[in-house]
Enzyme design. Structure first.
Site, PDB file in Angstrom:
ATOM      1  N   ASN A  82       8.989  -1.236  12.001  1.00 19.13           N
ATOM      2  CA  ASN A  82      10.159  -1.772  11.511  1.00 19.13           C
ATOM      3  C   ASN A  82      10.342  -1.807  10.246  1.00 19.13           C
ATOM      4  OD1 ASN A  82      12.709  -3.074  11.953  1.00 19.13           O
ATOM      5  ND2 ASN A  82      11.830  -5.328  11.863  1.00 19.13           N
ATOM      6  N   PHE A  87       2.178  -9.282   1.311  1.00 23.85           N
ATOM      7  CA  PHE A  87       1.445  -8.113   1.743  1.00 23.85           C
ATOM      8  C   PHE A  87       0.234  -8.882   2.295  1.00 23.85           C
ATOM      9  CE2 PHE A  87      -1.507  -4.646   0.835  1.00 23.85           C
ATOM     10  CZ  PHE A  87      -1.339  -3.851   1.763  1.00 23.85           C
ATOM     11  N   ARG A 139      -3.827  -0.987 -15.678  1.00 25.89           N
ATOM     12  CA  ARG A 139      -4.498   0.010 -15.525  1.00 25.89           C
ATOM     13  C   ARG A 139      -3.949   1.386 -15.208  1.00 25.89           C
ATOM     14  NH1 ARG A 139      -4.447  -0.524  -9.771  1.00 25.89           N
ATOM     15  NH2 ARG A 139      -5.604  -2.534  -9.221  1.00 25.89           N
ATOM     16  N   PHE A 173       2.130 -11.479  20.014  1.00 25.01           N
ATOM     17  CA  PHE A 173       1.757 -10.296  19.427  1.00 25.01           C
ATOM     18  C   PHE A 173       1.702 -10.843  17.825  1.00 25.01           C
ATOM     19  CE2 PHE A 173       6.332  -9.818  19.027  1.00 25.01           C
ATOM     20  CZ  PHE A 173       6.916  -9.452  17.798  1.00 25.01           C
ATOM     21  N   ASN A 229     -10.211  -9.834   1.343  1.00 23.53           N
ATOM     22  CA  ASN A 229     -10.084 -11.024   2.044  1.00 23.53           C
ATOM     23  C   ASN A 229     -10.569 -10.742   3.576  1.00 23.53           C
ATOM     24  OD1 ASN A 229      -9.688 -13.462   2.797  1.00 23.53           O
ATOM     25  ND2 ASN A 229      -7.382 -13.686   2.350  1.00 23.53           N
ATOM     26  N   CYS A 267      -5.212  -0.045  11.278  1.00 27.26           N
ATOM     27  CA  CYS A 267      -3.875   0.403  10.665  1.00 27.26           C
ATOM     28  C   CYS A 267      -3.897   1.874   9.744  1.00 27.26           C
ATOM     29  CB  CYS A 267      -3.758  -0.827   9.518  1.00 27.26           C
ATOM     30  SG  CYS A 267      -1.908  -0.701   8.775  1.00 27.26           S
ATOM     31  N   ASP A 306       0.905  -1.223  -0.084  1.00 26.10           N
ATOM     32  CA  ASP A 306       0.176   0.007  -0.044  1.00 26.10           C
ATOM     33  C   ASP A 306       0.824   1.350  -0.066  1.00 26.10           C
ATOM     34  OD1 ASP A 306       0.932  -0.312   2.619  1.00 26.10           O
ATOM     35  OD2 ASP A 306      -1.008  -0.376   3.592  1.00 26.10           O
TER      36      ASP A 306
HETATM   37  S1  SF4 Z   1       5.387  -4.014  -2.725  1.00 28.33           S
HETATM   38 FE1  SF4 Z   1       7.561  -2.920  -2.646  1.00 28.33          FE
HETATM   39  S2  SF4 Z   1       7.866  -1.923  -4.475  1.00 28.33           S
HETATM   40 FE2  SF4 Z   1       5.822  -2.275  -4.249  1.00 28.33          FE
HETATM   41  S3  SF4 Z   1       4.871  -0.613  -3.168  1.00 28.33           S
HETATM   42 FE3  SF4 Z   1       5.235  -2.077  -1.447  1.00 28.33          FE
HETATM   43  S4  SF4 Z   1       7.507  -1.595  -0.973  1.00 28.33           S
HETATM   44 FE4  SF4 Z   1       7.175  -0.639  -2.984  1.00 28.33          FE
END
Ligand code: SF4
Lengths: 68, 748
Positions: free
Chosen positions: B193, B626, B487, B617, B440, B161, B37
């Site tokens: 971190n 991600f 896109r 935690f 999700n 978040c 993000d």
């Molecule tokens: S996945 Fe990696 S390259 Fe893509 S926006 Fe996030 S930190 Fe940047």
């Protein structure tokens, strides 16, 4: 700490340079980019996988996508 | 968050990514990565009509802002199991039986069913769970349609978040400030971190500050990668950020290290705050946080005297029992030390004057007050709901020119747990339809057993996704979404920064994948309100938003990498702050009016639970993934094939555990299976659980859900009163009682 007015002036100069560099259209924009290339510090700790990356072969991606 | 222009007197001597010269025949486009993000500016290389490489931008402002998730994007989106066509459920919910249908068929049926639910139960029976950055091209259109239909029940992971941080910051000074890394002297990381594969632009900014002689203070229970780089590390007990901030405040006030002129002229409630801070002598803070008093005092003095300093956003403080007080205390530290809206401090940016913001697109003013009042959770936990933010409408208009600043989309949300309870039939009214886009939902919030029950009680679930996530497996319709390679996109700085970054389309979407813009447009049509999304294409929509710049999106995206307004500091001297009093509210009148303590406070944890002697935690992102995404990418799974908990060698020895052994982690909410990882940087008694694990390659459908029921951290997280923040109703994820059970049998 530097006096407030000095900090403001420096921050504004930096910001103006960044704005110019982000366009990269005119002669002055390119100078701004050069200046930033010189004063900014880059990469400290990039992942080896990123450093070595040369991308994918288009045919390999095609085969992967179509399970061939 | 984004890689804002970074300009400073850093030393020369770069060791940057080697960039081969442009290869003949390889077309390039400028794009923004949305594999997480943070929207890094990147370059895509295109061969034979598809993107074959993603590399970091040539622009020095963004150079080297890239990570492993960005470079594997071509493979990610070439996934052979990607959802390419609309799928309609034909068996029981969760049976895994699907039929391919056309977009027209799908949208007609979705429209009819949604209208029927609204007719029977009211518009508030429709909930949407999404994030504008995961979907890329939502741009507030979902809220806009919901507001016209009459539903206030929009939720998002930003509730725990950044979105909640923005909403709580607004209670103190009316806007969420952005740290000016380029000019700061000192950075404080409360548990955050950033690393070479996570929040990379921030990581690079931190290193730039260090490289030019700046100072880094890190508060983290474990000696994290950032703690290794820090000038001062405080091994804080997980979940005690508010107490630590009280300790700093006490030292700063007692020793007169604050900005007296600013406090005098621009704050209200200073004396009351001082009295509250007196309840936190360092001995008490030391006992709560586990850090010694001298180190706490040293950190406070460094923050106050070595500035200008910044306390950047941290997801860690967002996810605690005392989150509201801790975020408020961070805001208060910024304010009393004179770091608000000054160079090197934290800038209040406002809206871009020439670009129509997503807040404006959302049209919150059309949702009737009677419907706003029905927003789920706003009775008990109002902080980021319409009710909690209502008193900021007039001040926001006065200072920033618009009544609704939906910063980080977190300022007018329903409470997620309250929505799930209503979906499960346990709320004040029923919620019977859920749209989950790029989200999700099942695995993205606390108390997954409740969310599962809620989803099984729906009449209509519509999901837009790239892959058959566990949430998609429970849907009535799964609609194929496009990716950021396929896109155009215009990133709006989360409604937080007044910068805009354009992204060019690099390749055609495969199959029948559509953007979320198109999906919302089709939804408006299906509901009989095409005038709500009148733009024919996404590009037309962008043209409309940037019309005041005097150029169209095509020219905008080929000309600019970032578009920013002029830089001004101390704007409040002209306008005041966007709070009811026009000042920084150390004593928050809004919280008082909502029936909460107007001053920050510290709520102790519940008594120790002898059955669950360890603390865990979670909510921790791994560099390879991600959130719950990316487990289908071979390169990433090769690096991180299994979920792994971390614990200290001492705790492992005490429990008789060995590296790579599979165990069960259990809380009073649920249990998961996970591998053991022994790490010397973990303190004894603390367990770190990674976020968002499932295995796309394993069996789909109810009962398995591709491993979500077996591995997802959301199975462990409670959302009952002892484990939520009272003002916001968000879950405490930093310091939950748990235990580890040995598993018999062979490793899995
Ligand atoms: S996945 Fe990696 S390259 Fe893509 S926006 Fe996030 S930190 Fe940047």
């Amino acid at each position: 700490m530097k006096p407030y007015v000095v900090r403001v002036a420096l921050a504004k100069v930096g910001f103006a340079l960044a704005k110019k560099a982000s366009r990269n259209q005119t002669w002055f924009d390119r100078i701004a980019r050069r200046v930033l290339e010189r004063v900014l510090k880059f990469n400290f700790d990039l992942d080896e996988m990123v450093l070595l990356d040369q991308g994918y072969d288009p045919d390999e991606l095609e085969r992967y996508q179509n399970r061939r | 968050m984004p890689g804002v222009p970074s300009v400073g007197p850093s030393a020369a001597g770069s060791r940057s990514i080697p960039r081969p010269h442009q290869r003949p025949g390889i077309e390039t486009r400028k794009a923004l990565c949305a594999s997480c993000d943070i929207a890094c500016s990147v370059v895509t290389e295109i061969q034979k009509g598809r993107v074959t490489r993603v590399r970091s931008s040539d622009n020095p402002l963004f150079k080297d802002n890239i990570c492993i998730k960005g470079i594997v994007a071509p493979k990610n989106f070439a996934n052979p199991d990607r959802v390419l066509y609309p799928q309609k459920r034909v068996g029981e919910r969760g049976s895994g039986q699907w039929q391919r249908v056309s977009w027209d068929e799908a949208m007609e049926d979705i429209g009819l069913r949604l209208k029927k639910i609204i007719a029977e139960h009211g518009p508030e029976a429709w909930a949407v769970s999404t994030s504008q950055w995961n979907t890329g091209t939502d741009h507030g259109l979902g809220r806009r349609i919901m507001n016209h239909v009459g539903s206030p029940n929009w939720i998002s992971g930003v509730a725990l978040c950044a979105g909640n941080t923005a909403a709580i910051n607004r209670l103190t000074y009316g806007w969420y400030p952005w740290p000016d890394y380029d000019n700061t002297n000192l950075i404080v990381l409360f548990g955050h971190n950033p690393g070479k594969n996570s929040w990379v632009p921030i990581y690079n900014q931190i290193q730039r500050v260090k490289a030019r002689g700046g100072t880094l203070i890190v508060l983290d229970p474990r000696k994290s990668e950032c703690a290794e780089m820090a000038d001062l590390w405080l091994p804080i007990k997980a979940g005690t950020d508010a107490a630590m901030a009280f300790g700093w405040l006490k030292v700063i006030l007692d020793e007169g290290l604050y900005d007296k002129a600013f406090v005098e002229r621009w704050t209200v409630g200073f004396e009351a705050l001082k009295k509250r801070a007196d309840e936190f002598p360092l001995e008490r803070v030391s006992k709560i946080t586990g850090c010694d008093a001298a180190t706490i005092a040293k950190a406070a003095r460094m923050y106050a005297t070595m500035g200008p300093s910044v306390i950047p956003w941290t997801p860690i403080t967002d996810q605690q029992r005392n989150s509201t007080s801790a975020i408020r205390l961070q805001s208060i530290l910024r304010a009393v030390c004179g770091y608000l809206d000054v160079p090197g401090g934290e800038a209040l940016m406002g809206f871009h004057p020439q670009i129509i913001s997503e807040s404006e697109i959302e049209m919150h003013h059309v949702l009737p007050e009677s419907q706003k009042a029905k927003q789920l959770g706003s009775d008990k936990h109002p902080a980021f709901t319409y009710r909690g933010q209502a008193a900021l409408r007039e001040p926001c208009k006065r200072v920033w020119g618009h009544e609704y600043a939906n910063q980080v989309t977190g300022c007018f949300m329903a409470n997620p747990s309250a929505v799930f309870r209503a979906m499960a039939g346990e709320g004040p009214y029923p919620v019977k339809a859920l749209f989950s886009f790029g989200n999700n939902t099942l695995m993205g919030f606390a108390n997954m057993p409740l969310i599962l029950k809620a989803m099984l009680n729906q009449d209509l679930i519509v999901v837009q996704e790239h892959v058959m996530t566990p949430t998609a497996q429970l849907a009535d319709y799964v609609l194929p979404g496009d990716s950021w390679l396929e896109r155009p996109w215009m990133f709006d700085g989360y409604g937080w920064l007044s910068i805009y970054k354009p992204s060019q389309q690099s390749m055609a979407p495969p199959g029948e994948c559509k953007s979320t813009f198109e999906l919302w447009k089709l939804t408006a049509n299906a509901l009989g309100m095409p005038e709500v999304v009148p733009w024919a294409t996404l590009e037309d929509f962008y043209d409309y938003r940037i019309a005041k710049l005097g150029i169209g999106f095509e020219e905008f995206s080929s000309t600019y990498e970032v578009h920013a307004d002029t830089l001004e500091f101390r704007k409040y001297e002209k306008t005041g702050f966007a709070t009811p009093s026009g000042k920084v509210e150390l004593y928050a009148s809004i919280l008082e009016d909502l029936g909460f303590d107007p001053l920050p406070y510290f709520r102790d944890e519940p008594p120790a639970d002898p059955d669950f002697p360890l603390a865990m935690f979670t909510g921790v992102r791994e560099g390879e993934y991600f959130q719950t995404g990316g487990r289908h990418i071979p390169e990433m799974r090769a690096r991180k094939p299994e979920p792994v908990l971390f614990l200290s060698p001492g705790t492992a020895q005490q429990l008789g555990l060995s590296e790579h052994e599979w165990v069960e982690v259990e809380t009073r909410t649920g249990k998961i299976e996970i591998m053991v990882g022994i790490r010397s940087n973990m303190p004894d008694g603390l367990v770190r659980i990674p976020h968002g694990w499932w295995k796309p390659e394993t069996e789909q459908g109810l009962g398995k859900l591709s491993g979500a029921l077996r591995y997802a951290d959301a199975m462990l997280c409670p959302d009952d009163d002892d484990f939520i923040d009272l003002e916001q109703g968000i879950p405490h994820l930093k310091g939950l009682p748990c235990r580890i059970n040995k598993l018999s049998g062979a490793p899995r």
